[in-house]
Design a protein around this motif. Structure first.
Motif, PDB file in Angstrom:
ATOM      1  N   ARG A  22      42.662 -37.830   9.496  1.00 44.73           N
ATOM      2  CA  ARG A  22      43.595 -38.253   8.456  1.00 44.73           C
ATOM      3  C   ARG A  22      43.914 -37.132   7.471  1.00 44.73           C
ATOM      4  O   ARG A  22      43.070 -36.276   7.188  1.00 44.73           O
ATOM      5  CB  ARG A  22      43.028 -39.451   7.695  1.00 44.73           C
ATOM      6  CG  ARG A  22      42.961 -40.703   8.550  1.00 44.73           C
ATOM      7  CD  ARG A  22      42.443 -41.913   7.805  1.00 44.73           C
ATOM      8  NE  ARG A  22      42.674 -43.138   8.576  1.00 44.73           N
ATOM      9  CZ  ARG A  22      41.909 -43.566   9.562  1.00 44.73           C
ATOM     10  NH1 ARG A  22      40.842 -42.863   9.919  1.00 44.73           N
ATOM     11  NH2 ARG A  22      42.205 -44.684  10.202  1.00 44.73           N
ATOM     12  N   VAL A  24      46.329 -36.361   3.762  1.00 43.97           N
ATOM     13  CA  VAL A  24      47.273 -36.752   2.717  1.00 43.97           C
ATOM     14  C   VAL A  24      47.989 -35.482   2.281  1.00 43.97           C
ATOM     15  O   VAL A  24      47.408 -34.624   1.615  1.00 43.97           O
ATOM     16  CB  VAL A  24      46.579 -37.404   1.514  1.00 43.97           C
ATOM     17  CG1 VAL A  24      47.611 -37.778   0.451  1.00 43.97           C
ATOM     18  CG2 VAL A  24      45.803 -38.631   1.950  1.00 43.97           C
ATOM     19  N   ASN A  74      49.866 -41.106   4.051  1.00 41.74           N
ATOM     20  CA  ASN A  74      48.951 -40.566   5.042  1.00 41.74           C
ATOM     21  C   ASN A  74      49.691 -40.023   6.244  1.00 41.74           C
ATOM     22  O   ASN A  74      50.768 -40.491   6.609  1.00 41.74           O
ATOM     23  CB  ASN A  74      47.985 -41.661   5.508  1.00 41.74           C
ATOM     24  CG  ASN A  74      47.017 -42.055   4.414  1.00 41.74           C
ATOM     25  OD1 ASN A  74      46.109 -41.318   4.104  1.00 41.74           O
ATOM     26  ND2 ASN A  74      47.255 -43.203   3.819  1.00 41.74           N
ATOM     27  N   THR A  76      48.488 -38.949  10.163  1.00 42.97           N
ATOM     28  CA  THR A  76      47.303 -38.990  11.019  1.00 42.97           C
ATOM     29  C   THR A  76      47.551 -38.327  12.365  1.00 42.97           C
ATOM     30  O   THR A  76      48.674 -38.318  12.880  1.00 42.97           O
ATOM     31  CB  THR A  76      46.852 -40.441  11.264  1.00 42.97           C
ATOM     32  OG1 THR A  76      47.902 -41.144  11.941  1.00 42.97           O
ATOM     33  CG2 THR A  76      46.532 -41.147   9.964  1.00 42.97           C
TER      34      THR A  76
END
Lengths: 114, 111
Positions: A22, A24, A74, A76
């Motif tokens: 993940r 950000v 997010n 991913t």
């Protein structure tokens, strides 16, 4: 100062398992990237993502890989069925609003496949 | 491949000396960038030089670009132990979304 954050910092998994890394990105950036670096080796491009779709991908980014930006913050990277050779450091990066200019990298997620 | 190739692969110098590393690439670029990576950490942008620029300075860093030779150099003056890191050049090609990185130069600055 805005920064790119990545989780987890280290993940150990068994071969054949699915892994999700993940990221950000920086909030006003528009272009998102995944790179990987096998220990001590070169930084390899995996995929770029813009406007909610893949804009470019490398030969490494085969069908076992996928990317998603599920909620506008997010970003991913999913590896569906990990192999031993997927062991590497995975870096997320972002830039924007222009497609040129510097990339801002996260600290990386180290993936170890046993 | 558009990847830059750095030279040398590794460099060991004494604190206070200058460190020079070179990068060569294969096709026309929009800009060329240099990044630094401390062991086990992410890459940090150092400097960007556009294709119409020949030289750029930032603090103790000096970058040159020769588009006719498709090469760039990074000079770190008056090196410090804290400059110990790997340095990567990266090329930005017009029409590409990605930066393509070379294999890097590992610099060790001895105190």
């Amino acid at each position: 100062e805005p920064e790119v954050t990545q989780t987890p910092s280290h993940q150990v998994t068994q071969m054949g398992q699915e892994v999700i890394l993940r990221c950000v990105p920086i909030s006003n950036h528009l272009y998102f990237y995944w790179y990987r670096q096998i220990l001590g080796q070169k930084v390899e491009f995996l995929v770029s993502f813009y406007n909610n779709e893949i804009s470019e991908k490398s030969e490494i980014f085969d069908d076992q890989f996928s990317v998603e930006r599920p909620d506008g913050s997010n970003f991913t990277l999913k590896i569906r069925s990990t192999k031993l050779e997927d062991s590497a450091m995975y870096f997320c990066a972002s830039r924007g609003p222009m497609v040129t200019g510097e990339l801002f990298f996260g600290e990386g997620s180290r993936l170890t496949v046993l | 491949s558009q990847q830059g190739e750095e030279d040398p692969q590794a460099l060991s110098i004494q604190e206070g000396e200058n460190a020079t590393m070179n990068c060569s690439y294969k096709t026309s670029i929009n800009n060329l960038q240099w990044y630094r990576q401390n062991s086990g950490r992410g890459l940090v942008h150092l400097i960007l030089i556009r294709s119409n620029e020949r030289e750029k300075h930032s603090g103790r860093l000096r970058v040159t670009l020769d588009t006719s030779k498709k090469s760039s150099s990074l000079l770190i003056t008056a090196s410090r132990a804290a400059d110990t890191a790997s340095y990567f050049c990266a090329t930005d090609v017009l029409g590409d979304y990605k930066l393509s990185f070379g294999a890097g130069t590992t610099v060790t600055v001895r105190a």
